[in-house]
Write a protein that holds these residues in place. Structure first.
Motif, PDB file in Angstrom:
ATOM      1  N   ILE A  38      27.011 -37.936  46.784  1.00  0.00           N
ATOM      2  CA  ILE A  38      26.424 -39.255  46.836  1.00  0.00           C
ATOM      3  C   ILE A  38      26.249 -39.869  45.443  1.00  0.00           C
ATOM      4  O   ILE A  38      26.677 -40.767  45.112  1.00  0.00           O
ATOM      5  CB  ILE A  38      24.983 -39.262  47.437  1.00  0.00           C
ATOM      6  N   ALA A  39      25.764 -38.914  44.551  1.00  0.00           N
ATOM      7  CA  ALA A  39      25.708 -39.178  42.956  1.00  0.00           C
ATOM      8  C   ALA A  39      26.954 -39.761  42.650  1.00  0.00           C
ATOM      9  O   ALA A  39      27.382 -40.562  41.652  1.00  0.00           O
ATOM     10  CB  ALA A  39      24.917 -38.122  42.236  1.00  0.00           C
ATOM     11  N   ARG A  40      28.051 -38.654  42.860  1.00  0.00           N
ATOM     12  CA  ARG A  40      29.441 -38.956  42.417  1.00  0.00           C
ATOM     13  C   ARG A  40      29.831 -40.228  42.743  1.00  0.00           C
ATOM     14  O   ARG A  40      30.510 -41.052  41.996  1.00  0.00           O
ATOM     15  CB  ARG A  40      30.433 -37.731  43.007  1.00  0.00           C
ATOM     16  N   GLY A  41      29.473 -40.682  44.254  1.00  0.00           N
ATOM     17  CA  GLY A  41      30.087 -41.916  44.670  1.00  0.00           C
ATOM     18  C   GLY A  41      29.417 -43.211  44.106  1.00  0.00           C
ATOM     19  O   GLY A  41      30.145 -44.130  43.630  1.00  0.00           O
ATOM     20  N   VAL A  42      28.121 -42.820  43.606  1.00  0.00           N
ATOM     21  CA  VAL A  42      27.418 -43.975  42.933  1.00  0.00           C
ATOM     22  C   VAL A  42      27.680 -44.186  41.486  1.00  0.00           C
ATOM     23  O   VAL A  42      28.146 -45.361  40.991  1.00  0.00           O
ATOM     24  CB  VAL A  42      25.863 -43.724  43.057  1.00  0.00           C
ATOM     25  N   VAL A  43      28.071 -43.189  40.845  1.00  0.00           N
ATOM     26  CA  VAL A  43      28.823 -43.278  39.568  1.00  0.00           C
ATOM     27  C   VAL A  43      29.944 -43.811  39.582  1.00  0.00           C
ATOM     28  O   VAL A  43      30.236 -44.663  38.778  1.00  0.00           O
ATOM     29  CB  VAL A  43      28.602 -41.751  38.771  1.00  0.00           C
ATOM     30  N   ALA A  44      30.963 -43.325  40.378  1.00  0.00           N
ATOM     31  CA  ALA A  44      32.367 -44.015  40.316  1.00  0.00           C
ATOM     32  C   ALA A  44      32.213 -45.551  40.837  1.00  0.00           C
ATOM     33  O   ALA A  44      32.925 -46.250  40.368  1.00  0.00           O
ATOM     34  CB  ALA A  44      33.115 -43.275  41.498  1.00  0.00           C
ATOM     35  N   GLY A  45      31.404 -45.863  41.860  1.00  0.00           N
ATOM     36  CA  GLY A  45      30.991 -47.360  41.880  1.00  0.00           C
ATOM     37  C   GLY A  45      30.593 -48.238  40.919  1.00  0.00           C
ATOM     38  O   GLY A  45      31.094 -49.313  40.525  1.00  0.00           O
ATOM     39  N   ALA A  46      29.681 -47.534  39.887  1.00  0.00           N
ATOM     40  CA  ALA A  46      29.333 -48.263  38.750  1.00  0.00           C
ATOM     41  C   ALA A  46      30.373 -48.364  37.782  1.00  0.00           C
ATOM     42  O   ALA A  46      30.813 -49.335  37.261  1.00  0.00           O
ATOM     43  CB  ALA A  46      28.096 -47.686  38.033  1.00  0.00           C
ATOM     44  N   VAL A  47      31.352 -47.369  37.793  1.00  0.00           N
ATOM     45  CA  VAL A  47      32.468 -47.642  36.982  1.00  0.00           C
ATOM     46  C   VAL A  47      33.634 -48.575  37.496  1.00  0.00           C
ATOM     47  O   VAL A  47      34.062 -49.444  36.581  1.00  0.00           O
ATOM     48  CB  VAL A  47      33.206 -46.136  36.892  1.00  0.00           C
ATOM     49  N   GLY A  48      33.583 -48.620  38.533  1.00  0.00           N
ATOM     50  CA  GLY A  48      34.258 -49.642  39.382  1.00  0.00           C
ATOM     51  C   GLY A  48      33.842 -51.125  39.160  1.00  0.00           C
ATOM     52  O   GLY A  48      34.478 -51.981  38.870  1.00  0.00           O
ATOM     53  N   THR A  49      32.561 -51.275  39.276  1.00  0.00           N
ATOM     54  CA  THR A  49      31.561 -52.392  38.861  1.00  0.00           C
ATOM     55  C   THR A  49      31.792 -52.811  37.653  1.00  0.00           C
ATOM     56  O   THR A  49      32.191 -54.128  37.044  1.00  0.00           O
ATOM     57  CB  THR A  49      30.245 -52.284  39.484  1.00  0.00           C
ATOM     58  N   GLY A  50      31.771 -51.853  36.755  1.00  0.00           N
ATOM     59  CA  GLY A  50      32.013 -52.246  35.331  1.00  0.00           C
ATOM     60  C   GLY A  50      33.370 -52.881  35.040  1.00  0.00           C
ATOM     61  O   GLY A  50      33.650 -53.761  34.139  1.00  0.00           O
ATOM     62  N   ALA A  51      34.456 -52.262  35.571  1.00  0.00           N
ATOM     63  CA  ALA A  51      35.796 -52.586  35.344  1.00  0.00           C
ATOM     64  C   ALA A  51      36.046 -54.101  36.089  1.00  0.00           C
ATOM     65  O   ALA A  51      36.663 -54.626  35.399  1.00  0.00           O
ATOM     66  CB  ALA A  51      36.964 -51.554  35.992  1.00  0.00           C
ATOM     67  N   MET A  52      35.183 -54.307  37.098  1.00  0.00           N
ATOM     68  CA  MET A  52      35.587 -55.581  37.591  1.00  0.00           C
ATOM     69  C   MET A  52      34.790 -56.681  36.897  1.00  0.00           C
ATOM     70  O   MET A  52      35.204 -57.651  36.731  1.00  0.00           O
ATOM     71  CB  MET A  52      35.083 -55.441  39.083  1.00  0.00           C
ATOM     72  N   SER A  53      33.647 -56.125  36.461  1.00  0.00           N
ATOM     73  CA  SER A  53      33.015 -57.165  35.420  1.00  0.00           C
ATOM     74  C   SER A  53      33.698 -57.421  34.005  1.00  0.00           C
ATOM     75  O   SER A  53      33.652 -58.576  33.695  1.00  0.00           O
ATOM     76  CB  SER A  53      31.486 -56.353  35.266  1.00  0.00           C
ATOM     77  N   LEU A  54      34.231 -56.564  33.746  1.00  0.00           N
ATOM     78  CA  LEU A  54      35.158 -56.651  32.540  1.00  0.00           C
ATOM     79  C   LEU A  54      36.193 -57.645  32.598  1.00  0.00           C
ATOM     80  O   LEU A  54      36.518 -58.423  31.723  1.00  0.00           O
ATOM     81  CB  LEU A  54      35.474 -55.236  31.778  1.00  0.00           C
ATOM     82  N   ALA A  55      36.896 -57.405  33.978  1.00  0.00           N
ATOM     83  CA  ALA A  55      37.969 -58.333  34.273  1.00  0.00           C
ATOM     84  C   ALA A  55      37.530 -59.842  34.497  1.00  0.00           C
ATOM     85  O   ALA A  55      38.382 -60.711  34.190  1.00  0.00           O
ATOM     86  CB  ALA A  55      38.696 -57.606  35.369  1.00  0.00           C
ATOM     87  N   ALA A  56      36.455 -59.723  34.940  1.00  0.00           N
ATOM     88  CA  ALA A  56      35.816 -61.154  35.200  1.00  0.00           C
ATOM     89  C   ALA A  56      35.555 -61.591  33.673  1.00  0.00           C
ATOM     90  O   ALA A  56      35.820 -62.989  33.784  1.00  0.00           O
ATOM     91  CB  ALA A  56      34.816 -61.170  35.998  1.00  0.00           C
ATOM     92  N   VAL A  57      34.928 -61.146  32.881  1.00  0.00           N
ATOM     93  CA  VAL A  57      34.590 -61.603  31.582  1.00  0.00           C
ATOM     94  C   VAL A  57      35.876 -62.095  31.219  1.00  0.00           C
ATOM     95  O   VAL A  57      36.143 -63.391  30.283  1.00  0.00           O
ATOM     96  CB  VAL A  57      34.180 -60.507  30.650  1.00  0.00           C
ATOM     97  N   ILE A  58      37.134 -61.308  31.016  1.00  0.00           N
ATOM     98  CA  ILE A  58      38.384 -61.736  30.505  1.00  0.00           C
ATOM     99  C   ILE A  58      38.757 -62.849  30.904  1.00  0.00           C
ATOM    100  O   ILE A  58      39.301 -63.656  30.531  1.00  0.00           O
ATOM    101  CB  ILE A  58      39.227 -60.164  30.537  1.00  0.00           C
ATOM    102  N   ARG A  59      38.604 -62.840  32.345  1.00  0.00           N
ATOM    103  CA  ARG A  59      39.341 -63.866  33.072  1.00  0.00           C
ATOM    104  C   ARG A  59      38.837 -65.386  32.663  1.00  0.00           C
ATOM    105  O   ARG A  59      39.301 -66.593  32.603  1.00  0.00           O
ATOM    106  CB  ARG A  59      39.254 -63.864  34.646  1.00  0.00           C
ATOM    107  N   ARG A  60      37.196 -65.354  32.478  1.00  0.00           N
ATOM    108  CA  ARG A  60      36.604 -66.605  32.262  1.00  0.00           C
ATOM    109  C   ARG A  60      36.765 -66.814  30.792  1.00  0.00           C
ATOM    110  O   ARG A  60      37.173 -68.202  30.484  1.00  0.00           O
ATOM    111  CB  ARG A  60      35.037 -66.116  32.268  1.00  0.00           C
ATOM    112  N   ARG A  61      37.008 -66.047  30.041  1.00  0.00           N
ATOM    113  CA  ARG A  61      37.335 -66.173  28.273  1.00  0.00           C
ATOM    114  C   ARG A  61      38.627 -67.004  28.537  1.00  0.00           C
ATOM    115  O   ARG A  61      39.101 -67.966  27.665  1.00  0.00           O
ATOM    116  CB  ARG A  61      37.400 -65.072  27.553  1.00  0.00           C
ATOM    117  N   ARG A  62      39.774 -66.276  28.966  1.00  0.00           N
ATOM    118  CA  ARG A  62      41.114 -66.743  29.283  1.00  0.00           C
ATOM    119  C   ARG A  62      41.117 -68.151  29.751  1.00  0.00           C
ATOM    120  O   ARG A  62      41.971 -69.249  29.188  1.00  0.00           O
ATOM    121  CB  ARG A  62      42.034 -66.103  30.118  1.00  0.00           C
TER     122      ARG A  62
END
Length: 176
Positions: free
Chosen positions: A13-37
């Motif tokens: 469960i912890a492994r999944g939560v950490v991986a989900g946070a990594v995925g959320t971070g990647a998605m968030s970074l992509a959203a920031v880049i999209r907004r800036r562009r």
């Protein structure tokens, strides 16, 4: 003293939560880049964007969460600060928790790419279903093309990052 039975399950469960946070971070970074562009192309500051670029990065997240909260506990935030806090809580909490589904898919389907593809399909299906039902968006067949494309790309980034993080942490655990 023997090993506790809950250890492996909690670790997964912890492994999944950490991986989900990594995925959320990647998605968030992509959203920031999209907004800036987008802002740069429009010749404006990112804070001046007045169109929705992605339903996952919009007030529709708060609308969906507030709808659910009103039905379940009879409460939803009323202030701008409360809505912003709810957005971040849902964004990181939901995104992290959903990562646990990928662990289950790895156990069920084996090695990548099967679990990652199934996880992407499930994540995208949730977005296409939950936003119209709870988040006050039109049904997906009425979404603007750019919003639909962005949703698929963003969930692809999320699912890919979750799959990579889960695979990497599974390897680290088995090497111990």
């Amino acid at each position: 003293m023997g090993r506790r039975r809950g250890g492996p399950v909690l670790r997964e469960i912890a492994r999944g939560v950490v991986a989900g946070a990594v995925g959320t971070g990647a998605m968030s970074l992509a959203a920031v880049i999209r907004r800036r562009r987008y802002a740069r192309r429009q010749g404006i500051d990112a804070s001046e964007i007045d169109v929705i670029l992605d339903y996952d990065d919009s007030e529709h997240v708060v609308i969906a969460a507030s709808t659910l909260l009103r039905h379940v506990i009879g409460w939803a935030p009323r202030s701008a600060e409360g809505r912003e806090a709810l957005f971040w809580l849902v964004h990181w909490g939901y995104g992290s928790a959903v990562g646990t589904a990928h662990v289950g898919l790895q156990h069920l389907l084996g090695r990548e790419p099967g679990p990652g593809l199934a996880f992407f399909a499930g994540s995208q299906a949730m977005a296409l279903g939950l936003f119209p039902v709870l988040g006050d968006t039109p049904p997906p067949w009425r979404w603007e093309r750019r919003l639909l494309v962005t949703s698929f790309v963003q969930h692809g980034i999320y699912a890919g990052a979750v799959a990579a993080a889960n695979t990497a942490t599974a390897r680290m655990i088995t090497r111990r």
